[in-house]
Enzyme design. Structure first.
Site, PDB file in Angstrom:
ATOM      1  N   ASP A   1       0.874  -1.107  -0.059  1.00 39.05           N
ATOM      2  CA  ASP A   1       0.016  -0.111  -0.193  1.00 39.05           C
ATOM      3  C   ASP A   1       0.751   1.311   0.032  1.00 39.05           C
ATOM      4  OD1 ASP A   1       0.751  -0.738   2.597  1.00 39.05           O
ATOM      5  OD2 ASP A   1      -0.449   0.651   3.380  1.00 39.05           O
TER       6      ASP A   1
ATOM      7  N   GLU B   1       0.086  -0.817   5.867  1.00 34.58           N
ATOM      8  CA  GLU B   1       0.975  -0.229   6.711  1.00 34.58           C
ATOM      9  C   GLU B   1       0.986   1.088   7.051  1.00 34.58           C
ATOM     10  OE1 GLU B   1       4.844   1.624   8.223  1.00 34.58           O
ATOM     11  OE2 GLU B   1       3.853   2.080   6.103  1.00 34.58           O
TER      12      GLU B   1
HETATM   13 ZN   LIG Z   1       6.398   2.084   4.500  1.00 38.59          ZN
END
Ligand SMILES: [Zn+2]
Length: 465
Positions: A86, A149
């Site tokens: 992501d 994340e």
């Molecule tokens: Zn990162």
């Protein structure tokens, strides 16, 4: 190991085009969809990586669209590389298309090039190279691909909760080289208190800060005055006091309108509050000096415990240790109204500190100030000592591959390493390289990409043998 380096060099054109395809997927979090808990594009980025892994003949697995993995080798034990697919939104200021994955003058540009698609896709190809050379391994090597994340880190907890395997050793190429061996513990704290009612000049609103982990660069107070004369006088006194202190202040409102006071400071990350100028604390202090009201005195008194003390010394929190340095304390959020106010604190404490003890001290102070204190979040520190096997092995690889001393770094912020047991951050940013993460024109140089992939591959083999 020369053969592994050579193999990766041969594969480099394919690594590059595989990475470009990943960067062209704008995998910013969006609304959840069936099988894609963090949105369609994040799901596509994960599908793309797992497709590549299968195409290369790696074993793959997936956990409800939260996490995917690719694996090689046999054995009861597993070592992990933890990376994520992501990305944060592109934002403004790009001179090249953020999802164009264009190569210019030896650099690959695009959101995620460095953070963290470059390392993620690179690690996938490292697995392929190790497997195709049939290098001897005593443990399995698993590349774990997270997808959340950047916006909450719900991915790895979901994987672990679902019974996902924990590694014997792991590293995450989502920080800095050489090795981030210490990450401070984090305490997010909410403080609330009452404000005495005004006699003449009232506080209608006080606001500062956008997030608890950022030093507020602007603070605004809206004050109500009984009449025009009082407002004009207050404006004058505020201005005089501010200019005497060299503070930049703006006043708005005329006649019977409420007076809006806004004060500028300087922003900084919440883990380095000493680099910023906290506008909220300055404004609380200024109001206490200039407004003859007990609510203003109260704000000044509470704020003074933090003003010019980003190391927490006025609260008896100023501690430090060798592996991770000094405690930091940021007042990131302030909200106030006529009869109450609240503050958000972001404390980063040294790895060897006793967080309970710190909380007890803070609670004692809060009680004395009649503040209600609530612990919003607590992240334990991470510390891998120098003599631990993981650190020794990573240091050996780094020294061999770069010829540089593999010094151990510490961070105030937390990396992805905290998500998985027995894991530290290892790369991808080399010492002295500019920090392009989350910025416009994010890039990874092709040279750094190849070197990072070669170092990661060597580390995988080292940890698995
Ligand atoms: Zn990162």
């Amino acid at each position: 190991m020369k053969t592994l380096d050579r193999k990766l060099q041969e594969l480099f054109p394919e690594i590059l085009s595989s990475l470009q395809a990943s960067i062209r997927i704008p995998s910013v979090r969006s609304a959840a969809e069936e099988g894609a808990p963090f949105g369609r594009e994040v799901g596509r980025a994960l599908d793309h990586a797992l497709c590549e892994a299968r195409r290369l003949g790696l074993r793959t697995g997936e956990c409800d669209g939260y996490v995917g993995w690719a694996e090689i080798g046999d054995g009861d034990e597993m070592v992990a590389v933890l990376a994520h697919l992501d990305v944060v939104p592109a934002g403004d200021g790009w001179s090249l298309p953020p999802y164009g994955a264009e190569v210019r003058e030896g650099r690959l540009y695009g959101r995620g090039a460095m953070d963290d698609k470059g390392p993620a896709i690179g690690a996938l190809w490292a697995l392929h190279a190790i497997r195709s050379l049939a290098l001897p391994l005593h443990r399995r090597i698993r590349l774990i691909l997270g997808t959340n994340e950047e916006s909450g880190m719900a991915d790895i907890p979901h994987y672990l909760q679902a019974g996902g395997e924990s590694p014997r050793f792991g590293f995450t190429p989502d920080g800095d080289f050489p090795i981030v061996a210490a990450e401070k513990g984090q305490l997010h704290i909410d403080l609330r208190g009452a404000l005495p009612l005004p006699r003449q000049i009232g506080l209608k609103k006080l606001t500062a800060g956008t997030a608890i982990n950022v030093v507020p660069d602007e603070a605004v107070a809206i004050l109500s005055c009984p009449d025009e004369t009082a407002a004009a006088k207050l404006g004058r006194v505020l201005n005089e006091d501010a200019s005497a202190r060299g503070i930049s202040l703006a006043l708005r409102g005329s006649g019977a309108e409420p007076l809006e006071v806004s004060l500028r400071g300087r922003s900084a990350h919440g883990s380095t509050p000493e680099r910023g100028v906290n506008a909220a604390l300055l404004l609380m202090d200024l109001l206490g000096e200039t407004v003859d009201e007990s609510w203003a005195c109260r704000l000044k008194e509470v704020g003074s415990a933090f003003l010019d003390a980003p190391e927490g010394r006025k609260l008896g929190l100023a501690i430090s240790d060798a592996p991770s340095g000094a405690l930091t304390c940021n007042v990131g959020l302030i909200e106030g109204g006529e009869s109450s106010f609240r503050m958000g604190l972001d404390i980063r404490h040294p790895v060897t500190a006793d967080a309970e003890e710190l909380l007890t001290r803070l609670r004692g102070w809060a009680q004395g100030e009649s503040l209600h204190m609530e612990l919003l979040r607590r992240k334990p520190p991470l510390w891998m000592p120098q003599e631990s096997e993981l650190i020794r092995r990573l240091q050996k690889v780094y020294r061999e591959k770069t010829g540089q001393e593999p010094s151990l770094l510490s961070m105030g912020g937390g990396t992805y390493a905290k998500a998985l047991p027995n894991t530290v951050a290892f790369g991808p940013r080399f010492p002295g390289d500019p920090d392009v993460v989350h910025k416009a024109d994010e890039y990874i140089s092709l040279d750094s990409l190849l070197r990072t992939v070669q170092i990661m591959a060597a580390a995988m083999v080292e940890l698995a043998s």
